[in-house]
Scaffold this motif. Structure first.
Motif, short mmCIF file in Angstrom:
data_model
loop_
_atom_site.label_atom_id
_atom_site.label_comp_id
_atom_site.label_asym_id
_atom_site.label_seq_id
_atom_site.Cartn_x
_atom_site.Cartn_y
_atom_site.Cartn_z
N ARG A 598 -11.38 -3.82 -5.29
CA ARG A 598 -10.88 -2.62 -4.63
C ARG A 598 -9.74 -2.95 -3.69
NH1 ARG A 598 -15.62 1.28 -2.54
NH2 ARG A 598 -13.75 2.47 -2.02
N ALA A 599 -9.86 -4.05 -2.98
CA ALA A 599 -8.78 -4.45 -2.06
C ALA A 599 -7.50 -4.74 -2.82
CB ALA A 599 -9.21 -5.66 -1.24
N LEU A 600 -7.63 -5.49 -3.92
CA LEU A 600 -6.45 -5.82 -4.71
C LEU A 600 -5.82 -4.57 -5.33
CD1 LEU A 600 -7.84 -9.01 -6.49
CD2 LEU A 600 -6.21 -8.94 -4.60
N PHE A 601 -6.66 -3.70 -5.84
CA PHE A 601 -6.15 -2.48 -6.47
C PHE A 601 -5.48 -1.58 -5.43
CE2 PHE A 601 -6.29 1.72 -8.37
CZ PHE A 601 -5.97 1.45 -9.69
N PHE A 602 -6.04 -1.52 -4.23
CA PHE A 602 -5.45 -0.71 -3.17
C PHE A 602 -4.05 -1.19 -2.83
CE2 PHE A 602 -4.65 -0.24 1.42
CZ PHE A 602 -4.66 1.14 1.53
N PHE A 603 -3.89 -2.50 -2.67
CA PHE A 603 -2.57 -3.03 -2.32
C PHE A 603 -1.58 -2.85 -3.46
CE2 PHE A 603 -4.41 -4.90 1.43
CZ PHE A 603 -3.34 -5.01 2.29
N ALA A 604 -2.03 -3.02 -4.69
CA ALA A 604 -1.13 -2.78 -5.82
C ALA A 604 -0.69 -1.33 -5.86
CB ALA A 604 -1.83 -3.18 -7.12
N ALA A 605 -1.61 -0.42 -5.59
CA ALA A 605 -1.27 1.01 -5.63
C ALA A 605 -0.29 1.40 -4.52
CB ALA A 605 -2.55 1.85 -5.53
N ILE A 606 -0.50 0.89 -3.30
CA ILE A 606 0.44 1.28 -2.24
C ILE A 606 1.80 0.61 -2.43
CG2 ILE A 606 -1.44 1.69 -0.60
CD1 ILE A 606 -0.68 -0.90 0.82
N GLY A 607 1.81 -0.59 -3.05
CA GLY A 607 3.10 -1.21 -3.36
C GLY A 607 3.88 -0.41 -4.37
N ALA A 608 3.20 0.05 -5.43
CA ALA A 608 3.88 0.87 -6.44
C ALA A 608 4.28 2.22 -5.85
CB ALA A 608 2.95 1.07 -7.64
N GLY A 609 3.41 2.83 -5.06
CA GLY A 609 3.73 4.13 -4.48
C GLY A 609 4.92 4.07 -3.55
N PHE A 610 4.98 3.04 -2.72
CA PHE A 610 6.12 2.93 -1.79
C PHE A 610 7.42 2.73 -2.54
CE2 PHE A 610 8.96 0.89 1.24
CZ PHE A 610 8.79 1.70 2.35
N ALA A 611 7.40 1.91 -3.61
CA ALA A 611 8.62 1.69 -4.39
C ALA A 611 9.10 2.98 -5.04
CB ALA A 611 8.37 0.61 -5.44
N LEU A 729 -5.88 -12.08 1.80
CA LEU A 729 -4.66 -11.41 2.23
C LEU A 729 -3.42 -11.86 1.46
CD1 LEU A 729 -5.18 -11.14 6.10
CD2 LEU A 729 -4.98 -9.26 4.46
N PRO A 730 -3.17 -13.17 1.26
CA PRO A 730 -1.97 -13.54 0.49
C PRO A 730 -1.99 -12.99 -0.93
CG PRO A 730 -2.83 -15.44 1.69
CD PRO A 730 -3.86 -14.36 1.80
N TRP A 731 -3.17 -12.99 -1.56
CA TRP A 731 -3.27 -12.44 -2.92
C TRP A 731 -2.95 -10.95 -2.93
CZ3 TRP A 731 -8.34 -12.79 -6.34
CH2 TRP A 731 -8.00 -12.52 -7.67
N CYS A 732 -3.51 -10.23 -1.97
CA CYS A 732 -3.24 -8.78 -1.87
C CYS A 732 -1.76 -8.53 -1.63
CB CYS A 732 -4.06 -8.17 -0.73
SG CYS A 732 -5.84 -8.14 -1.02
N TRP A 733 -1.16 -9.30 -0.74
CA TRP A 733 0.26 -9.11 -0.43
C TRP A 733 1.13 -9.42 -1.64
CZ3 TRP A 733 1.85 -6.41 3.43
CH2 TRP A 733 3.20 -6.46 3.83
N SER A 734 0.74 -10.43 -2.40
CA SER A 734 1.49 -10.78 -3.60
C SER A 734 1.44 -9.66 -4.62
CB SER A 734 0.92 -12.07 -4.20
OG SER A 734 1.54 -12.37 -5.43
N LEU A 735 0.27 -9.11 -4.87
CA LEU A 735 0.16 -8.02 -5.84
C LEU A 735 0.88 -6.77 -5.36
CD1 LEU A 735 -3.54 -8.29 -7.11
CD2 LEU A 735 -1.44 -8.94 -8.28
N CYS A 736 0.88 -6.54 -4.07
CA CYS A 736 1.61 -5.39 -3.51
C CYS A 736 3.10 -5.52 -3.82
CB CYS A 736 1.36 -5.31 -2.00
SG CYS A 736 2.20 -3.93 -1.18
N ALA A 737 3.67 -6.69 -3.59
CA ALA A 737 5.10 -6.89 -3.83
C ALA A 737 5.44 -6.82 -5.31
CB ALA A 737 5.53 -8.25 -3.25
N LEU A 738 4.64 -7.46 -6.15
CA LEU A 738 4.94 -7.46 -7.58
C LEU A 738 4.73 -6.08 -8.20
CD1 LEU A 738 3.45 -10.91 -8.59
CD2 LEU A 738 5.85 -10.29 -8.38
#
Length: 819
Positions: A598-611, A729-738
């Motif tokens: 859930r944490a990873l999916f959340f960060f991926a979703a907000i990264g895509a949404g912000f872009a 945290l680094p994994w979440c941040w990485s998925l957010c950026a990618l």
């Protein structure tokens, strides 16, 4: 000099962000000059790709950057980012593009992109380390990161005037300065590993020496630019938007080249402008005016209007660099054209000026500066044209006198779509039969289309024909001679139904303003599947597909690589250890694993949404702010600072309340995205008639709320993950950026095929998924630290202190140990 660790950390992160944005903007200009406009968009995604790579590397190898060597390693990474920037810029400048034929260019361009990504990856690794080990300071850290990025945008507006390569050198200096701040932070506490001062000083001094050397004796010039013969170049100047070069005059004409895809001739004062199809309106109106030229460029169309006897010519030019060339070095050559009493020069957006002008025009001419090569190769597919939309053409038609004419010029390959666009705009303006309002002729691979609000009389058509025959132009369309069956169908449909042909002939709109993108959605899979034709005929789409493939591939790799690594590690422990662990777990069941997915999916979703939100809202913000040249830094500053403030406002939100807050913020963003999808395009069009100040207020009213809301989610997510498992945290941040890099490519493809409204709906979907995936917080909270970053109050298992447990003293802050 002694600074606190907090000051060193915050200052260093701000300098890193400043360098990152400055380098990003510089690279967009360099890649556009070397390889064409589509590569500028790809360069925009490099910081996200680099941040994703840096975060993934830290997650896989935590000992790389962690206390007590946190500041020392961050200083080393910043210095290496400075060196990598210098190496990448020298590589880009001295080698230039590879030959156009064969497989070598792809490998060469891939190498250049990889080299350009290294500085962003090193900076991303340093930032991920700061977030990982100082998570309790995330709201302030995020604010300073985005404010530093905003400063980088402002610095780019200034530095690009000296040239994109020099601006990149300035970025290298800012990276080195970040290393200085981290070095100073490493010296202020006993037990902290010291950063290598010699390494930091080497890159600081090296950057300044190289920059000073280039100012004194220029050596950093781009080789292999996409322009005319280099030995004929007489003048070269970088502007905030592009590189402008001017060839030596030949036969009374100096060719001015704008970037890699446009050019405009500068005629000397004694040279009579040669006839062009755009001049046919004057065959009807003689010396009747006033006239409006949108895109004055080198002034050929202004000279043509004066030659026809026009006494009142309004010339609009949106690139200040062009105006400086015409009024500066080449003012005497062109006879001070833009300073003549009959010529009224306006710097700004032509469509906005036409809407605000207090008079009606007899003639409006919109010439095209795009080269034939750019039009036929698809290099302009990613470029928006707000002039060439149904609403844009309608705006110009509404500013004509009843018998006034609008002339639009494009390359021959674009004429059928131009005809569809004009016919749709005329029908929307009330024309019963658009074909009676249109006439077109062509010469030198360029076609001009004349449109009039009232039907052309027979004598008008004959006058236009005589004009074309006299100047040996080819007739492309007339009310009684459509030219081809397809063109006859186009004017009959007038945009209601486009003929079934290979090219997309649907008229562009303000929601989908990509005039030069000609691939119908039904043919998109087939076009993407033919790699040879894709490279040769659809350069913009090819670059976008490459970015999408790389972003999606890296995202999948980063999402799965830690899982694969963990499985390999379990296999290496051996069967005996596994049996022992199984027996122990049967006797004493472990607590359930943290909600990692859930944490990873959340960060991926907000990264895509912000872009996705940034793509749409940023573009409309540029349209609202009619500030020639300066709208880019203005919108960038507003969006980044408001996002940083949104993150800062989450500082007092406790982790156990962050789950509810994150879900509500994401839900509000869903509603905002849907409302923007419905109303943003009409609102932007309506604002074109407003004065500058009300439009600026409207831009702020749109940008600031999106920035505040979107900026709050990342710090809230960090707070939640830090309470669950800081090592994630680094994994979440990485998925957010990618996810952001992948969403940039998908979002651009969506806007080109479906429009910005669909893009905003996609952003709403991303935030809806984020709201559903918000991870629950663990018990307890993270307290703010003191002035120095010292020993951690987090235990060896990585769990935060329980609620009510004793806290450290204010001068002993909490820094989580490496996971």
């Amino acid at each position: 000099m002694r600074v606190s660790q907090r000051s060193g950390l915050f200052s260093g992160v701000a300098a890193l962000a400043c360098a990152t944005v400055l380098l990003e903007i510089s690279l967009t200009r360099i890649y556009a000059a070397l390889f064409g406009e589509p590569h500028a968009f790809v360069a925009l995604a490099l910081p996200l790709v680099g941040a994703g790579a840096g975060g993934a590397l830290l997650y896989l190898a935590p000992p790389l950057v962690r206390p007590p060597a946190l500041f020392a390693r961050m200083a080393i990474l910043s210095s290496l980012a400075s060196g990598a920037t210098l190496a990448a810029i020298i590589l880009l400048a001295q080698r230039g593009p590879a030959p156009a034929a064969g497989p070598a260019p792809l490998a060469w361009i891939a190498l250049l992109y990889a080299a350009s990504t290294v500085p962003f990856a090193l900076a991303g690794l340093a930032l991920a380390a700061a977030i990982r080990h100082v998570a309790f300071e995330m709201p302030r850290l995020y604010l300073l990161d985005l404010v530093g990025g905003a400063v980088g945008g402002l610095a780019a507006a200034v530095a690009l005037r000296a040239g994109a390569p020099r601006a990149a050198l300035a970025a290298a200096i800012f990276f080195a300065v970040a290393g200085v701040f981290f070095y100073l932070g490493s010296r202020c506490r006993e037990g902290e590993q010291r950063a290598p001062g010699g390494l930091v000083a080497t890159f600081v001094l090296g950057g300044f020496v190289l920059l000073a050397g280039d100012v004194g004796a220029p050596w950093l010039r781009l080789a292999g630019l996409r322009r005319g013969a280099p030995d004929r170049t007489e003048h070269e100047a970088w502007t905030e938007r592009s590189l402008i070069t001017v060839d030596r005059p030949r036969a009374g004409t100096a060719m001015m080249r704008l970037g890699s895809a446009a050019q405009s001739p500068i005629l000397d004062a004694k040279t009579v402008p040669p006839p062009q199809p755009e001049d046919m309106a004057y065959a009807l109106h003689k010396d009747e005016g006033p006239a409006l030229v949108v895109g004055a460029g080198g002034g050929r169309d202004v000279r043509a209007a004066l030659k026809a006897g026009q006494k009142d010519v309004y010339a609009v030019e949106g690139d200040r660099g062009v105006v400086e060339v015409m009024r500066g070095r080449y003012a005497a050559f062109n006879g001070h054209l833009f300073d003549k009493p009959e010529v009224h020069l306006v710097e700004g957006d032509g469509r906005s000026f036409a809407r605000r002008a207090p008079l009606l025009f007899r003639n409006i001419v919109i010439p095209s500066a795009e080269t034939a090569e750019a039009s036929t190769s698809g290099a302009l597919a990613l470029s928006e044209s707000r002039l060439h939309t149904v609403e844009g053409v309608g705006d110009f038609l509404s500013r004509l006198t009843p018998e006034g004419t609008l002339v639009l010029s494009r390359a021959d390959v674009d004429f059928d779509r131009l005809l569809s666009l004009a016919a749709a705009a005329l029908r929307r303006a009330g024309a019963a039969d658009p074909k009676d309002h249109l006439f077109a002729c062509s010469a030198a691979q360029r076609t001009a289309l004349l449109a009039r609000r009232t039907p052309l009389a027979r004598q008008d058509v004959e006058a236009l024909r005589r004009h074309c025959r006299r100047h040996k132009f080819s007739e492309a369309f007339a009310p009684d001679r459509p030219g081809t069956p397809i063109r006859e169908l186009i004017v009959e449909a007038a945009g209601a139904r486009a003929p079934e042909v290979e090219a997309d002939l649907a008229p562009p709109t303000d929601d989908r303003p990509f005039f030069s993108y000609s691939v119908p959605a039904r043919r998109l899979p087939a076009v993407l599947g033919d790699l040879g034709a894709l490279r040769a005929e659809q350069a913009g789409l090819c670059a976008l597909a490459a970015l999408l493939a790389v972003g999606a591939g890296l995202f999948a790799l980063v999402a799965l690589l830690p899982v694969l690594a963990a499985r390999v590690g379990r296999l290496r422990r051996g069967a005996a250890a596994l049996d022992a662990a199984t027996a122990a777990s049967a006797a004493s069941p472990p607590p359930p694993p943290p909600p990692r997915a859930r944490a990873l999916f959340f960060f991926a979703a907000i990264g895509a949404g912000f872009a996705l939100v940034e793509l749409a809202v940023f573009r409309h913000g540029l349209l609202l702010l009619d500030l020639p040249v300066h709208e880019l830094p203005a919108v960038l500053v507003v969006l980044l600072v408001s996002a940083g403030v949104g993150g800062l406002l989450t500082a007092r939100v406790a982790p156990d309340a962050a789950t509810w807050t994150s879900a509500r913020v994401a839900e509000v963003l869903v509603v905002a995205a849907v409302l923007a999808a419905v109303g943003l395009v009409p609102l932007a069009r309506w604002s074109l008639g407003l004065a500058a100040f009300p439009r600026a207020v409207l831009a702020l009213a749109i940008l600031v709320p999106f920035g505040l809301l979107a900026g709050a989610l990342a710090p809230l997510g960090v707070k939640l993950v830090a309470s669950i498992s800081p090592a994630l945290l680094p994994w979440c941040w990485s998925l957010c950026a990618l996810a952001g890099a992948t969403a940039m490519a998908l979002g651009a493809l969506c806007a080109m095929n479906l429009g910005y409204s669909a893009l905003l709906l996609g952003a709403g979907l991303a935030y809806l998924l984020a709201a559903a995936a918000v991870p629950p917080a663990a018990a307890g909270s993270i307290a703010a630290g003191g002035d120095e970053l010292g020993p951690s109050s987090v235990d060896a298992a990585g769990a935060p202190p329980a609620r009510g447990a004793a806290r450290p003293e204010p001068d002993v802050p909490e820094v989580a140990p490496a996971g």
